[in-house]
Write a protein that holds these residues in place. Structure first.
Motif, mmCIF file in Angstrom:
data_model
loop_
_atom_site.group_PDB
_atom_site.id
_atom_site.type_symbol
_atom_site.label_atom_id
_atom_site.label_comp_id
_atom_site.label_asym_id
_atom_site.label_seq_id
_atom_site.Cartn_x
_atom_site.Cartn_y
_atom_site.Cartn_z
ATOM 1 N N THR A 31 0.512 30.002 -50.942
ATOM 2 C CA THR A 31 1.490 29.530 -49.951
ATOM 3 C C THR A 31 0.982 28.310 -49.171
ATOM 4 O OG1 THR A 31 0.642 30.942 -48.161
ATOM 5 C CG2 THR A 31 2.365 31.888 -49.568
ATOM 6 N N PHE A 32 -0.297 27.959 -49.346
ATOM 7 C CA PHE A 32 -0.817 26.822 -48.576
ATOM 8 C C PHE A 32 -0.100 25.536 -49.012
ATOM 9 C CE2 PHE A 32 -5.265 29.051 -48.420
ATOM 10 C CZ PHE A 32 -4.749 29.993 -47.542
ATOM 11 N N PRO A 33 0.447 24.778 -48.068
ATOM 12 C CA PRO A 33 1.137 23.537 -48.454
ATOM 13 C C PRO A 33 0.114 22.404 -48.672
ATOM 14 C CG PRO A 33 1.361 23.934 -46.091
ATOM 15 C CD PRO A 33 0.541 25.064 -46.624
ATOM 16 N N THR A 34 -0.679 22.559 -49.725
ATOM 17 C CA THR A 34 -1.853 21.701 -49.933
ATOM 18 C C THR A 34 -1.488 20.216 -50.023
ATOM 19 O OG1 THR A 34 -2.638 23.553 -51.215
ATOM 20 C CG2 THR A 34 -3.952 21.565 -51.322
ATOM 21 N N GLU A 35 -0.449 19.910 -50.810
ATOM 22 C CA GLU A 35 -0.119 18.479 -51.011
ATOM 23 C C GLU A 35 0.359 17.849 -49.715
ATOM 24 O OE1 GLU A 35 2.546 18.136 -54.331
ATOM 25 O OE2 GLU A 35 1.015 19.042 -55.655
ATOM 26 N N LYS A 36 1.144 18.580 -48.962
ATOM 27 C CA LYS A 36 1.649 18.038 -47.689
ATOM 28 C C LYS A 36 0.493 17.830 -46.717
ATOM 29 C CE LYS A 36 6.340 19.602 -48.126
ATOM 30 N NZ LYS A 36 7.270 20.675 -48.130
ATOM 31 N N ILE A 37 -0.433 18.784 -46.680
ATOM 32 C CA ILE A 37 -1.587 18.646 -45.784
ATOM 33 C C ILE A 37 -2.439 17.445 -46.210
ATOM 34 C CG2 ILE A 37 -3.760 19.761 -45.062
ATOM 35 C CD1 ILE A 37 -2.246 22.426 -44.979
ATOM 36 N N ALA A 38 -2.595 17.272 -47.532
ATOM 37 C CA ALA A 38 -3.389 16.128 -48.028
ATOM 38 C C ALA A 38 -2.717 14.811 -47.625
ATOM 39 C CB ALA A 38 -3.536 16.214 -49.540
ATOM 40 N N ALA A 39 -1.398 14.748 -47.749
ATOM 41 C CA ALA A 39 -0.686 13.499 -47.411
ATOM 42 C C ALA A 39 -0.803 13.196 -45.918
ATOM 43 C CB ALA A 39 0.789 13.634 -47.818
ATOM 44 N N ILE A 40 -0.613 14.228 -45.085
ATOM 45 C CA ILE A 40 -0.712 14.013 -43.631
ATOM 46 C C ILE A 40 -2.124 13.551 -43.266
ATOM 47 C CG2 ILE A 40 -0.679 15.140 -41.368
ATOM 48 C CD1 ILE A 40 1.398 17.124 -42.506
ATOM 49 N N CYS A 53 -0.859 20.063 -38.021
ATOM 50 C CA CYS A 53 0.191 21.022 -37.610
ATOM 51 C C CYS A 53 1.369 20.278 -36.984
ATOM 52 C CB CYS A 53 -0.370 22.049 -36.633
ATOM 53 S SG CYS A 53 -1.642 23.093 -37.358
ATOM 54 N N ALA A 54 1.073 19.312 -36.115
ATOM 55 C CA ALA A 54 2.149 18.576 -35.431
ATOM 56 C C ALA A 54 2.998 17.807 -36.435
ATOM 57 C CB ALA A 54 1.551 17.619 -34.405
ATOM 58 N N GLU A 55 2.313 17.109 -37.346
ATOM 59 C CA GLU A 55 3.045 16.300 -38.327
ATOM 60 C C GLU A 55 3.867 17.197 -39.256
ATOM 61 O OE1 GLU A 55 3.364 12.896 -39.097
ATOM 62 O OE2 GLU A 55 2.713 12.731 -37.023
ATOM 63 N N PHE A 56 3.310 18.361 -39.594
ATOM 64 C CA PHE A 56 4.046 19.280 -40.471
ATOM 65 C C PHE A 56 5.367 19.675 -39.815
ATOM 66 C CE2 PHE A 56 5.328 22.971 -42.782
ATOM 67 C CZ PHE A 56 4.844 22.751 -44.069
ATOM 68 N N LEU A 57 5.282 19.997 -38.520
ATOM 69 C CA LEU A 57 6.503 20.419 -37.802
ATOM 70 C C LEU A 57 7.480 19.254 -37.637
ATOM 71 C CD1 LEU A 57 5.041 22.721 -34.972
ATOM 72 C CD2 LEU A 57 6.144 23.431 -37.097
ATOM 73 N N THR A 58 6.954 18.014 -37.593
ATOM 74 C CA THR A 58 7.821 16.853 -37.364
ATOM 75 C C THR A 58 8.456 16.351 -38.665
ATOM 76 O OG1 THR A 58 6.142 16.214 -35.760
ATOM 77 C CG2 THR A 58 7.863 14.609 -36.159
#
Ligand SMILES: Cc1ncc(COP(=O)(O)O)c(C=O)c1O
Length: 396
Positions: free
Chosen positions: A41-50, A278-283
């Protein structure tokens, strides 16, 4: 050199349970004992991009010291989201970003509890919280639970008979370890009783997003119209990933001022890069889409665990079907000795946690054990339950 340890350390002993948990880290053992979220469930690609963007655009913001209260855009996003989805009113409260909800538990205890003061907890409750409370030499009192949350008469009785009760620590939604969801009537009752006796409520809600069936129940914090009586803890550990170590505490402004000072003596501030993630994920994305994905994964895994329990242990084990969270609390017939059962299980290749690990008094008899369905594969769930079923059969 002989070490002279603090008195605090003398209350913290290695236990049989921790020995079982150690054995469960053997890769050949199927672990139903962990409390980890499913790594798929880890959003790995999104975390890598942010992360790449954040370091490219403003590396100093990621790497320099920052404010103790938390990264301001994250705090703003959380205030918006918690207000909208969890009914939390920020007109009387503010939010502190913590290094996991675990740090929130620690800071609240540090600010409110002197040695010998009482902390009331559900029986059973989260082991990590119990260990934090023990480290402050608090007097711990466990309150019996029913299928819809704590027994209110026992809660009132425990408050009346305790020395200096400071707060009631409660996990009302998908409780760890029992999976229980506290009913709305009981949430109202908890708040009413605690208010009457001047006892705070410490509401811990790390699993609230992981609902797989049924309807949401309002947080206790949302019922606290003055904002003074409930402290609320949340976390990104099950929403995004636990290694980020980002959690948050919501409390009334007077308490918050103390919590911030306590955090400054602990770790100054939480990891900035993790807070930016975390902030960018929510935004950038709609968090509800991500939550829907989590719910789908856990609904499926819980289904596999329940059907394995029904197929191989039906009639022998009793449990409540989970409405969410990561755990199922399984109860076996009283003639089975739980510590022996758990030791035999781990030797046979499957680790579960004996229920008394989650009690204030670990010596107390408990006929239940906790299983986790988020980390094992579907095949491991089926194989593991079959192993447990054989041990039960041999013990009856
Ligand atoms: C009830 C409860 N509270 C708090 C925590 C700690 O979470 P975090 O990773 O945010 O520190 C856990 C972790 O499993 C938990 O089960």
């Amino acid at each position: 050199m002989d070490y002279r340890f603090s008195q605090k350390m003398s209350t913290m002993k290695p236990s049989v349970i921790r020995e079982i948990l150690k054995l469960s880290s053997d890769p050949s053992v199927i672990s139903f004992s962990a409390g980890n979220p499913a790594s798929e469930t880890f959003p790995t690609e999104k975390i890598a991009a942010i992360t790449a963007d954040a370091l490219a655009v403003d590396p100093v913001k990621c790497l320099q010291y920052s404010v103790s209260e938390g990264y301001p855009p994250l705090r703003e996003e959380l205030v918006r989201w918690l207000g909208q989805d969890y009914g939390i009113d920020f007109s009387h409260n503010s939010l502190l970003v913590t290094s996991g909800a675990q740090q929130g538990i620690d800071l609240v205890t540090k600010c409110l509890v002197d040695e010998g003061d009482t902390i009331l907890v559900e029986k059973p409750t989260f082991l990590g919280a119990l260990n934090t409370f023990r480290s402050y030499n608090a007097n711990l009192v466990g309150v019996e639970m029913e299928d819809d949350g704590v027994d209110l008469a026992s809660l009132e009785q425990a408050i009346r008979s305790s020395h200096n009760p400071r707060f009631f620590y409660v996990i009302p939604t998908f409780q760890n370890p029992s999976g229980i969801v506290t009913s709305l009537a009981k949430r109202q009752g908890i708040l009413e009783i605690c208010r009457r006796y001047g006892v705070l409520v410490l509401e811990d809600n790390p699993y609230g997003d992981l609902r797989i069936s049924g309807q949401p129940v309002p947080t206790i914090k949302s019922l606290d119209e003055t904002g003074r009586d409930v402290i609320y803890l949340g976390s990104f550990s099950k929403l995004l990933a636990p290694a980020l170590r980002v959690g948050y505490t919501v409390a009334d402004d007077a308490l918050m001022a103390k919590l911030v000072v306590a955090k400054q003596t602990t770790d100054v501030h939480s990891n900035s890069l993790a807070q930016i993630i975390c902030a960018e994920f929510l935004t950038r994305w709609d968090v509800h889409d991500h939550i829907a994905l989590l719910q789908e994964v856990y609904r499926k895994k819980a289904g596999v665990m329940c059907s394995a329990l029904d197929t191989y242990l039906g009639g022998k084990v009793t449990y409540q079907k989970p409405q969410g969270g990561l755990f199922i609390w399984c109860t076996l017939p009283a003639q089975i000795d739980m510590p022996t059962f758990c030791k035999e299980a781990v030797k046979a290749g499957v680790a579960v946690v004996p229920g008394n690990a989650f009690y204030v008094n670990e010596e107390e008899t408990c006929h239940s054990f906790r299983v986790n369905y988020s980390t094992p594969t579907d095949q491991q769930i089926v194989d593991g339950v079959q192993i447990l079923a054989k041990i039960v059969e041999n013990s009856l």
